[in-house]
Design an enzyme around this catalytic site. Sequence first.
Site, PDB file in Angstrom:
ATOM      1  N   HIS A   3      24.976  40.386  27.278  1.00 46.85           N
ATOM      2  CA  HIS A   3      26.083  40.027  26.674  1.00 46.85           C
ATOM      3  C   HIS A   3      26.270  40.129  25.436  1.00 46.85           C
ATOM      4  O   HIS A   3      26.776  39.604  24.885  1.00 46.85           O
ATOM      5  CB  HIS A   3      26.869  38.823  26.867  1.00 46.85           C
ATOM      6  N   LEU A 139      43.529  34.995  30.885  1.00 50.15           N
ATOM      7  CA  LEU A 139      42.545  36.017  30.258  1.00 50.15           C
ATOM      8  C   LEU A 139      43.467  36.424  31.278  1.00 50.15           C
ATOM      9  O   LEU A 139      42.261  36.785  32.386  1.00 50.15           O
ATOM     10  CB  LEU A 139      41.734  35.726  29.817  1.00 50.15           C
ATOM     11  N   CYS A 140      44.040  38.383  31.126  1.00 53.28           N
ATOM     12  CA  CYS A 140      43.914  39.171  32.518  1.00 53.28           C
ATOM     13  C   CYS A 140      44.596  40.382  31.656  1.00 53.28           C
ATOM     14  O   CYS A 140      45.141  40.610  31.097  1.00 53.28           O
ATOM     15  CB  CYS A 140      45.356  38.684  32.946  1.00 53.28           C
ATOM     16  N   VAL A 141      44.048  41.505  31.879  1.00 55.93           N
ATOM     17  CA  VAL A 141      43.855  42.479  31.239  1.00 55.93           C
ATOM     18  C   VAL A 141      44.701  43.510  32.992  1.00 55.93           C
ATOM     19  O   VAL A 141      43.746  43.379  33.747  1.00 55.93           O
ATOM     20  CB  VAL A 141      42.147  43.293  30.491  1.00 55.93           C
ATOM     21  N   SER A 147      37.525  47.657  31.591  1.00 54.05           N
ATOM     22  CA  SER A 147      36.337  48.807  30.831  1.00 54.05           C
ATOM     23  C   SER A 147      36.660  49.212  29.767  1.00 54.05           C
ATOM     24  O   SER A 147      36.146  50.044  29.074  1.00 54.05           O
ATOM     25  CB  SER A 147      35.356  48.651  31.936  1.00 54.05           C
ATOM     26  N   ARG A 149      37.034  47.725  27.161  1.00 52.94           N
ATOM     27  CA  ARG A 149      36.882  46.663  26.448  1.00 52.94           C
ATOM     28  C   ARG A 149      37.891  45.558  24.975  1.00 52.94           C
ATOM     29  O   ARG A 149      37.563  45.182  23.969  1.00 52.94           O
ATOM     30  CB  ARG A 149      35.732  46.737  24.880  1.00 52.94           C
ATOM     31  N   LEU A 389      43.572  24.399  34.503  1.00 52.60           N
ATOM     32  CA  LEU A 389      44.481  24.975  35.488  1.00 52.60           C
ATOM     33  C   LEU A 389      44.404  26.564  36.039  1.00 52.60           C
ATOM     34  O   LEU A 389      43.714  26.800  34.963  1.00 52.60           O
ATOM     35  CB  LEU A 389      46.099  24.467  34.760  1.00 52.60           C
TER      36      LEU A 389
HETATM   37  C1  80O Z   1      42.809  31.072  47.829  1.00 58.22           C
HETATM   38  O1  80O Z   1      42.248  32.202  46.318  1.00 58.22           O
HETATM   39  C2  80O Z   1      41.624  32.462  45.718  1.00 58.22           C
HETATM   40  C3  80O Z   1      42.415  33.413  44.522  1.00 58.22           C
HETATM   41  C4  80O Z   1      41.029  33.753  43.507  1.00 58.22           C
HETATM   42  C5  80O Z   1      40.236  33.335  43.751  1.00 58.22           C
HETATM   43  C6  80O Z   1      39.873  32.010  44.265  1.00 58.22           C
HETATM   44  C7  80O Z   1      38.366  31.689  44.499  1.00 58.22           C
HETATM   45  C8  80O Z   1      38.262  30.510  42.710  1.00 58.22           C
HETATM   46  N1  80O Z   1      38.022  31.262  41.547  1.00 58.22           N
HETATM   47  N2  80O Z   1      38.387  29.754  42.839  1.00 58.22           N
HETATM   48  C9  80O Z   1      38.871  28.847  42.091  1.00 58.22           C
HETATM   49  O2  80O Z   1      38.145  28.941  40.791  1.00 58.22           O
HETATM   50  C10 80O Z   1      39.106  27.513  41.757  1.00 58.22           C
HETATM   51  C11 80O Z   1      39.110  26.386  43.170  1.00 58.22           C
HETATM   52  C12 80O Z   1      38.955  24.903  43.565  1.00 58.22           C
HETATM   53  C13 80O Z   1      40.026  24.741  42.023  1.00 58.22           C
HETATM   54  N3  80O Z   1      39.689  25.013  41.666  1.00 58.22           N
HETATM   55  C14 80O Z   1      39.592  26.594  41.226  1.00 58.22           C
HETATM   56  O3  80O Z   1      40.140  27.298  40.192  1.00 58.22           O
HETATM   57  C15 80O Z   1      41.306  26.842  39.127  1.00 58.22           C
HETATM   58  C16 80O Z   1      40.567  26.416  38.252  1.00 58.22           C
HETATM   59  C17 80O Z   1      40.339  27.549  37.360  1.00 58.22           C
HETATM   60  N4  80O Z   1      41.136  28.321  37.134  1.00 58.22           N
HETATM   61  C18 80O Z   1      41.529  28.649  37.832  1.00 58.22           C
HETATM   62  C19 80O Z   1      41.921  27.472  39.199  1.00 58.22           C
HETATM   63  C20 80O Z   1      40.755  31.819  45.604  1.00 58.22           C
END
Ligand code: 80O
Length: 389
Positions: A3, A139-141, A147, A149, A389
């Site tokens: 890291h 955070l979105c690229v 990559s 950086r 969120l």
């Molecule tokens: C179903 O569509 C998805 C689209 C992108 C990613 C994921 C899986 C995932 N990574 N889910 C979560 O992070 C997640 C699952 C349950 C509750 N909150 C969550 O994330 C929240 C909080 C962090 N920021 C994103 C939303 C699912």
Amino acid sequence: KRHRFWETQPVGQFKDAGSGGLQEGPIEPPTPLSAVKSEPYNLPALYEWTICDMDDEQTCAEVYNLLTNNYVEDDENMFRFNYSKEFLQWALRPPGYFKAWHIGVRVKATKKLVAFITGVPGRIRVRKDIIWMAEVNFLCVHKKLRSKRLAPVMIKEVTRRVHLENIWQAAYTAGVILPTPVTTCRYWHRSLNPKKLIDVGFSRLGARMTMSRTIRLYKLPEATATPGFRKMELRDVPAVTRLLREYLSLFIVAPDFAETDVEHCLLPLENVVDSYVVESPDTHEVTDFCSFYTLPSSILNNQNYSVLKAAYSYYNVAAKTPLLQLMNDALVVAKQKDYDVFNALDVMHNDTFLKELKFGPGDGQLHYYLYNYHLRNALKPSELGLVLL
Ligand SMILES: COc1cccc(CC(=N)NC(=O)c2cccnc2OC2CCNCC2)c1
């Protein structure tokens, strides 16, 4: 695993794991504001910093389009978060927000928005300490600039702008393991529209299960069961704040909500956040509260559907009503509003209802992090009272 960026940051380092030495609390002391770098960090030559004014319709649309096409996908790249413009404006403008913390990166020549990172200020309690923190998110690229950086310099830039406001801690989540998780949560899903979820590949038909048996299994009542269950209104803010502060005091890490925060974060906003109170029919006292936020996902490759309508459990306080009954009513209203799935993390007391209300475990984890704050031991998810969120 290397890291090389995070090893340079004031975060719990894997190599220090378990060393009893470090005291709990800030890893580095604040520096005098005069010592905070006054100029932005250098970007690679072709790019420039920009502040994304979310009040500006066009800029908000640019942010929306960048995230819609390039933000977080599930592990199998079947879904991508599709935060709405209204949601982004709500999430990024809580009381006391700074426009300067809504940071974009544009291509100098074309002004195309190709990267984004945000912070919003909030008071977070860690044990007995109440600390102003930045909640860093989004955070979105752009997929084509990965990559290069860019992320490390964007994280350093949002950190610099947070320091300029005399804030020295931050909270953030990620689906990947970085140094060092404060806690690692599992996420759970409750099917509301099992036929669609199976059709789009979000869920699979259980073994020895037919589709009609599956639809029956997840069927919910047409109406809520709790007497006095109704949408939250402005007049409920003082009571909900009291309920929420009392409940969140049970957890080691939790937001320190004032009424202004509750008014912004929890008053219903169509297609963004839904919140309900239980008003006792005889005493008219507000005894319980539940809420969920709306975060659809784009379905990346399906003939019949393009959007998965998902509700995410937010803050719930069951002071008089059983939590099981309160959350079942949340499921009922989510189904009434045509959500396909209701998601929840195993934080707070959520693990007491997940299995019983027919949530199934997701296949991923969500890790929580604190920046420049050391906790002697990782928390159990049930010791965490913070939903980002
Ligand atoms: C179903 O569509 C998805 C689209 C992108 C990613 C994921 C899986 C995932 N990574 N889910 C979560 O992070 C997640 C699952 C349950 C509750 N909150 C969550 O994330 C929240 C909080 C962090 N920021 C994103 C939303 C699912």
